[in-house]
Write a protein that holds these residues in place. Structure first.
Motif, mmCIF file in Angstrom:
data_model
loop_
_atom_site.group_PDB
_atom_site.id
_atom_site.type_symbol
_atom_site.label_atom_id
_atom_site.label_comp_id
_atom_site.label_asym_id
_atom_site.label_seq_id
_atom_site.Cartn_x
_atom_site.Cartn_y
_atom_site.Cartn_z
ATOM 1 N N ILE A 75 0.672 -1.324 -0.093
ATOM 2 C CA ILE A 75 0.000 -0.088 0.097
ATOM 3 C C ILE A 75 0.944 1.383 0.080
ATOM 4 N N VAL A 76 1.932 1.171 0.933
ATOM 5 C CA VAL A 76 2.913 2.267 1.020
ATOM 6 C C VAL A 76 3.473 2.416 -0.405
ATOM 7 N N ARG A 77 3.846 1.544 -1.050
ATOM 8 C CA ARG A 77 4.628 1.654 -2.408
ATOM 9 C C ARG A 77 3.950 1.608 -3.481
ATOM 10 N N GLN A 78 2.472 1.696 -3.409
ATOM 11 C CA GLN A 78 1.461 1.498 -4.542
ATOM 12 C C GLN A 78 1.817 1.852 -5.903
ATOM 13 N N GLY A 79 2.042 0.804 -6.601
ATOM 14 C CA GLY A 79 2.583 1.071 -8.006
ATOM 15 C C GLY A 79 1.296 1.343 -8.918
#
Length: 150
Positions: A31-35
């Motif tokens: 979720i934090v890196r949501q590409g």
């Protein structure tokens, strides 16, 4: 004051914590890196699971108030096992990703073990529900004496 033993409350807390930490480790980094590679269904599923993990974190502090979250978990996973996994197993199609998902969903047994089912019965089945509408103030015609006179 409490209807449940401290052991039972702490068992619920442990389950909430296990779920919150487990999802936190596996889900929140994505979720934090949501590409932009997320599909629409993947985004919906991740957001739903993220919300679930936050509700479980809250359940560590308020184990009984957050009990409906665990009931929801038990219901959807049981439905998935009956409606998706069981037919796949009976058709001989239980392999690969389906087998992995079934194994993960099978941990619903922990929810069934931790939920205080007698409490659920008393508070969600037997207890009177909230009123559907407000009651009007009783009139003189509603009194038992007026009904007996009629």
């Amino acid at each position: 004051m409490n209807e449940l033993s401290m052991f039972r409350l702490n068992l619920l807390r442990a389950l909430y914590l296990l779920i919150a930490v487990g999802l936190g480790i596996t889900l929140w980094p994505d979720i934090v890196r949501q590409g932009s590679a997320w599909s629409m269904s993947n985004k919906s599923g991740l957001c739903m699971l993220a919300a679930f993990s936050l509700m479980c974190a809250l359940g560590v502090r308020y184990p009984l108030q957050m009990l409906p979250v665990l009931l929801w978990e038990a219901v959807w996973k049981t439905m998935w096992l009956i409606l998706v996994a069981l037919p796949a197993y009976l058709a001989g199609e239980m392999h690969g990703a389906m087998a992995e998902q079934t194994f993960a969903v099978g941990f619903v047994i922990l929810v069934y073990a931790a939920v205080p089912w007698d409490y659920v019965y008393r508070h969600y089945v037997r207890k009177a529900g909230q009123p559907w509408r407000t009651r009007s103030a009783p009139t003189a015609a509603d009194s038992p004496m007026a009904r007996n006179a009629a």
